[in-house]
Design an enzyme around this catalytic site. Structure first.
Site, PDB file in Angstrom:
ATOM      1  CE  LYS A 133       8.741   0.337  12.776  1.00  0.00           C
ATOM      2  NZ  LYS A 133       7.786  -0.547  12.100  1.00  0.00           N
ATOM      3  CG  ASP A 184       9.347   3.131   9.453  1.00  0.00           C
ATOM      4  OD1 ASP A 184       8.193   3.420   8.791  1.00  0.00           O
ATOM      5  OD2 ASP A 184       9.825   1.775   9.825  1.00  0.00           O
TER       6      ASP A 184
HETATM    7  O1  C5P Z   1      11.181   4.168   3.224  1.00  0.00           O
HETATM    8  P1  C5P Z   1      11.852   2.931   3.160  1.00  0.00           P
HETATM    9  O2  C5P Z   1      13.450   3.035   2.668  1.00  0.00           O
HETATM   10  O3  C5P Z   1      11.673   2.361   4.574  1.00  0.00           O
HETATM   11  O4  C5P Z   1      11.149   1.751   2.320  1.00  0.00           O
HETATM   12  C1  C5P Z   1      11.690   0.557   1.821  1.00  0.00           C
HETATM   13  C2  C5P Z   1      10.940   0.107   0.724  1.00  0.00           C
HETATM   14  O5  C5P Z   1       9.566  -0.381   1.280  1.00  0.00           O
HETATM   15  C3  C5P Z   1      10.571   0.947  -0.305  1.00  0.00           C
HETATM   16  O6  C5P Z   1      11.559   0.816  -1.570  1.00  0.00           O
HETATM   17  C4  C5P Z   1       9.418   0.490  -0.935  1.00  0.00           C
HETATM   18  O7  C5P Z   1       9.490  -0.823  -1.648  1.00  0.00           O
HETATM   19  C5  C5P Z   1       8.493   0.047   0.454  1.00  0.00           C
HETATM   20  N1  C5P Z   1       7.726   0.683   0.780  1.00  0.00           N
HETATM   21  C6  C5P Z   1       6.287   0.951   0.234  1.00  0.00           C
HETATM   22  N2  C5P Z   1       5.530   1.932   0.824  1.00  0.00           N
HETATM   23  C7  C5P Z   1       5.694   2.599   1.927  1.00  0.00           C
HETATM   24  C8  C5P Z   1       7.124   2.227   2.573  1.00  0.00           C
HETATM   25  C9  C5P Z   1       7.795   1.368   2.069  1.00  0.00           C
HETATM   26  O8  C5P Z   1       5.891   0.500  -0.706  1.00  0.00           O
HETATM   27  N3  C5P Z   1       4.845   3.144   2.618  1.00  0.00           N
END
Ligand code: C5P
Length: 306
Positions: A13, A137
């Site tokens: 994406k 995501d």
């Molecule tokens: O959800 P995901 O595992 O992709 O997120 C990785 C890191 O990115 C999270 O641990 C967080 O620190 C940050 N994040 C965030 N806000 C979001 C998505 C991700 O702060 N909306």
């Protein structure tokens, strides 16, 4: 190889829009984003087996329990009491990390493929709930096409497909840690009344994007370009060679570009050929219909209407 084996694509994406609106009490950030599936994809092969194993064509990708594919498989096994295993083979093409959602896409495709392989009655709500627990995501990859993402990115509302034929993705050899990228924005905590108005704001951005009044933008660009000037150089070279748009995807390091003509894209690919540390991909958007057709085997068992 068993005749019950099959293979599914796992698409990358980009984000046409990525607004980071504030810090939430749970440590995540509130987002307003417009996701878009593109034709660059990995492939995952699903084979029946007694044990659960993962192999990958790219040596740098971990194939132990930390891989989102195996985490997805283990969550499904626990939740549905599955005793069978699976031999999973990942053919990796999407740069990781790269801001292209490769890991999240792999997790979503693994959930779909394994539900088929293990013949599970998994409904769409369960699928998105498990997906969201694996990464913000992941739920987008149960929709594909063009879609609005709000909350921490996991709340998806489909948008009309936005088609671009002549795109390019350039990924310099830089690993941007996602959580550090969010931290680097130094945003204020949200107040109690914000979420409702944020969702409205986000839906408005979605409508305006559809009408051509919301220009593509990414809130990470300023801080990421300041920390990694090489990524800004990618953007600048794409613009210099005639891209109509060149924008950071997610928190990077990939930059994607849109060209009006195939000749300009080809000339740019050629001109950037001397950048030996950059990976380059000629891509196009993948509409929701194309996405669902490509995942045909899984969608037959998951007829989701929206
Ligand atoms: O959800 P995901 O595992 O992709 O997120 C990785 C890191 O990115 C999270 O641990 C967080 O620190 C940050 N994040 C965030 N806000 C979001 C998505 C991700 O702060 N909306």
């Amino acid at each position: 190889m068993s005749s019950d084996s099959f293979e599914l694509p796992s698409f990358a994406k980009v984000n046409w829009l990525l607004r980071v609106l504030g810090k939430r009490p749970d440590g995540f950030h509130e987002l307003c984003t417009i996701f878009q599936t593109v034709s660059l994809c990995d492939r995952i092969r699903f084979e029946p087996a007694d044990d659960l194993t993962l192999e990958c064509s790219a040596p740098a990708i971990p194939t132990d329990g930390t891989n989102l594919i195996l985490r997805a498989a283990n969550l499904l096994r626990e939740r549905y009491g599955v005793r069978s295993g699976a031999r999973l083979v990942l053919e990796k093409h999407i740069p990781a990390p790269g801001g292209l959602g490769g890991g999240s896409s792999n997790a979503a495709t693994a959930l779909l493929g394994l539900a088929v392989l293990w013949d599970l009655e998994v409904g769409f709500p369960a699928l998105t709930e498990i997906g969201a627990s694996l990464g913000s995501d992941v739920p987008f990859f149960f929709y594909g096409g063009t879609a609005l993402g709000s909350g921490r990115g996991e709340l998806i509302e489909p948008l009309p497909d936005f088609e671009q034929k002549y795109m390019m993705i350039v990924t310099p050899a830089i690993a941007v840690p996602t959580s550090a990228a969010f931290g680097g924005l130094n945003l204020l905590p949200l107040t109690k009344n914000d979420p409702e108005s944020i969702l409205e704001l986000c839906r408005k951005a979605g409508r305006e994007f559809k009408d051509g009044r919301q220009v593509p933008a990414n809130d990470f660009e300023r801080s990421i370009f300041a920390t990694f000037p090489e990524i800004e150089r990618v953007r600048d070279r794409l613009v210099e060679h005639g891209a109509d748009l060149a924008l950071l995807s997610g928190s990077g390091a990939s930059v994607f570009a849109v060209f009006e003509k195939e000749e300009t894209r080809q000339a740019t690919l050629k001109a950037l050929g001397n950048e030996t540390d950059w990976r380059m991909f000629a891509v196009a958007t993948v509409s929701r219909d194309e996405y669902r057709r490509a995942l045909g085997r899984a969608w037959r068992l998951f007829p989701i209407s929206f």
